[in-house]
Enzyme design. Structure first.
Site, PDB file in Angstrom:
ATOM      1  N   LYS A  48      41.990  36.544  41.059  1.00 44.02           N
ATOM      2  CA  LYS A  48      43.092  37.438  41.454  1.00 44.02           C
ATOM      3  C   LYS A  48      43.461  38.360  40.299  1.00 44.02           C
ATOM      4  O   LYS A  48      43.671  39.557  40.486  1.00 44.02           O
ATOM      5  CB  LYS A  48      44.306  36.608  41.898  1.00 44.02           C
ATOM      6  N   GLN A  92      50.734  30.006  43.246  1.00 43.24           N
ATOM      7  CA  GLN A  92      49.494  29.429  43.759  1.00 43.24           C
ATOM      8  C   GLN A  92      49.749  28.041  44.346  1.00 43.24           C
ATOM      9  O   GLN A  92      50.400  27.198  43.730  1.00 43.24           O
ATOM     10  CB  GLN A  92      48.452  29.371  42.629  1.00 43.24           C
ATOM     11  N   ASP A 114      52.269  37.086  49.421  1.00 43.06           N
ATOM     12  CA  ASP A 114      51.598  36.010  50.162  1.00 43.06           C
ATOM     13  C   ASP A 114      52.070  35.955  51.623  1.00 43.06           C
ATOM     14  O   ASP A 114      51.430  35.311  52.459  1.00 43.06           O
ATOM     15  CB  ASP A 114      51.939  34.656  49.515  1.00 43.06           C
TER      16      ASP A 114
END
Ligand code: GUN
Length: 288
Positions: A48, A92, A114
Site C-alpha cells: 500500500k 490494517q 476502507d
C-alpha cells in the site's frame, strides 16, 4: 480476468487525479496503521505504501507493537483525524485480540478510505454514492465492468458474509443501476446445501477464506467466477515453501466458467488500486 491489467488502468486514472491535485498544491496522503507484526499484514501494508509513492502520493506507515492498548491506537487515530495533511486513514486488519475491531469507527468517515465506518456502510446500503466503498468489493465491480459482464437480472451468489468483503459485495450487486441489478444470494458456513446455491449462479463471488472450497462441479457452465481468496498454503515446490491459493479450484473451474479471476493477479491488485482511488477522492473532497 486479468486484475493486474485492469488495476494498471485504474492507477493511470488515479495518477491523473494526483497530478491535478498537485497543481492546486495538494498532495494526497494515506496513513496506514499497522498494529503487531503479522507477516501477511506487513506485506499488504508495504505494498500500500509503495503504491502510494508510485502514484505521487504520500504514503505513511505507522507501526505499533502487538502489545498496543486500544487507548493508544485510539490516540493515534484521533491525531490523524485532526491532521489536515492526512486525507486517508487505514487501520490494517486483523487487530491483536486486546483491541476491539470496532475502533475503526473512530476514523473520521471523510477519511475512511476502507469504507468500514457505519456512516459509509449505511450510505452504500441506501445507494448514496457519496460515501467510501470497501476496496475489494469496489475492485470486483470495476473488473466486472471492464470485462463487460452483464449483471442486470443475473443471479449473483456471494460466499462469505464478512463486513470487509461479503456484505458490501452483496450490497453493491444489489444496487439499482445497470452495473448491478442482480438477484443476490449470500451464503455462509450455515448454508444448508452450498452446491445447490452456487450452481444457480451466473456470477459467483467467493470470499470464504477457505482454499479450493469451490470445485468444478459447483459451477454452472458459462458462469463468471470471482475468487477473492488469498490463503497461504504449504507447497514444497515453492521457493518459500508456501504459495497463495484462492478459494476456487482454478484448474477445475476454468473448464466450466466463461470468465475466472486467478490468484494471485486477479482481485488482489484491484484492492490496492481502489484504495489509491479512494485516497485521491478523499483529498478531492477535502480540497486541501
Ligand atoms: N485486511 C484484509 N483486507 C483488508 C482491507 O481491505 N482493509 C484493511 N484495513 N485491512 C484488511
Amino acid at each position: 480476468m486479468d486484475g493486474r491489467a485492469v488495476a494498471a488502468k485504474v492507477r493511470e486514472r488515479v495518477a491523473e487525479g494526483v497530478r491535478a491535485l498537485r497543481k492546486q498544491g495538494i498532495v494526497p496522503r494515506l496513513s496506514v496503521v499497522l498494529v503487531g507484526d503479522d507477516p501477511a499484514s506487513a506485506a499488504y501494508v508495504r505494498s500500500k505504501a509503495r503504491a502510494s509513492e508510485e502514484l505521487g502520493m504520500q504514503g505513511e506507515t505507522i507501526r505499533m507493537p502487538g502489545t498496543t492498548a486500544e487507548s493508544e491506537l485510539i490516540a493515534v487515530i484521533d491525531r490523524l483525524n485532526a491532521d489536515p495533511s492526512v486525507h486517508g486513514i487505514l487501520v490494517q486488519m486483523p487487530l491483536p485480540k486486546q483491541i476491539d475491531p470496532d475502533v475503526v469507527r473512530r476514523v473520521n468517515p471523510s477519511k475512511d478510505v476502507d469504507g468500514f465506518h457505519p456512516v459509509n456502510v449505511g450510505k452504500l446500503l441506501i445507494g448514496d454514492s457519496g460515501g467510501f466503498v470497501p476496496c475489494t468489493p469496489a475492485g470486483v465491480m470495476v473488473l466486472l465492468r471492464e470485462y463487460k459482464v452483464q449483471t442486470s437480472g443475473a443471479n449473483c451468489v456471494v460466499i462469505g458474509r464478512s463486513n470487509i468483503v461479503g456484505k458490501p459485495m452483496a450490497a453493491l450487486m444489489l444496487q439499482d443501476n445497470e452495473n448491478a441489478n442482480c438477484t443476490v444470494t449470500v451464503c455462509h458456513r450455515h448454508t444448508a446445501d452450498l452446491p445447490s446455491q452456487t450452481r444457480r449462479a451466473d456470477i459467483l463471488i467467493v470470499a470464504a477464506g477457505r482454499p479450493k472450497i469451490v470445485t468444478g462441479d459447483m459451477v454452472k457452465p458459462g458462469a463468471v467466477v470471482i475468487d477473492v481468496g488469498t490463503n497461504r498454503v504449504n507447497d514444497p515446490k515453492a521457493k518459500s515453501g508456501t504459495r497463495l491459493q484462492g478459494d476456487v479450484d482454478f484448474d477445475a473451474v476454468r473448464e466450466v466458467a466463461s470468465k475466472l479471476t486467478p490468484v494471485p493477479g486477479g482481485v488482489g491488485p484491484m484492492t490496492i488500486a481502489m484504495l489509491m482511488a479512494n485516497t485521491v477522492r478523499a483529498a478531492e473532497m477535502a480540497g486541501r
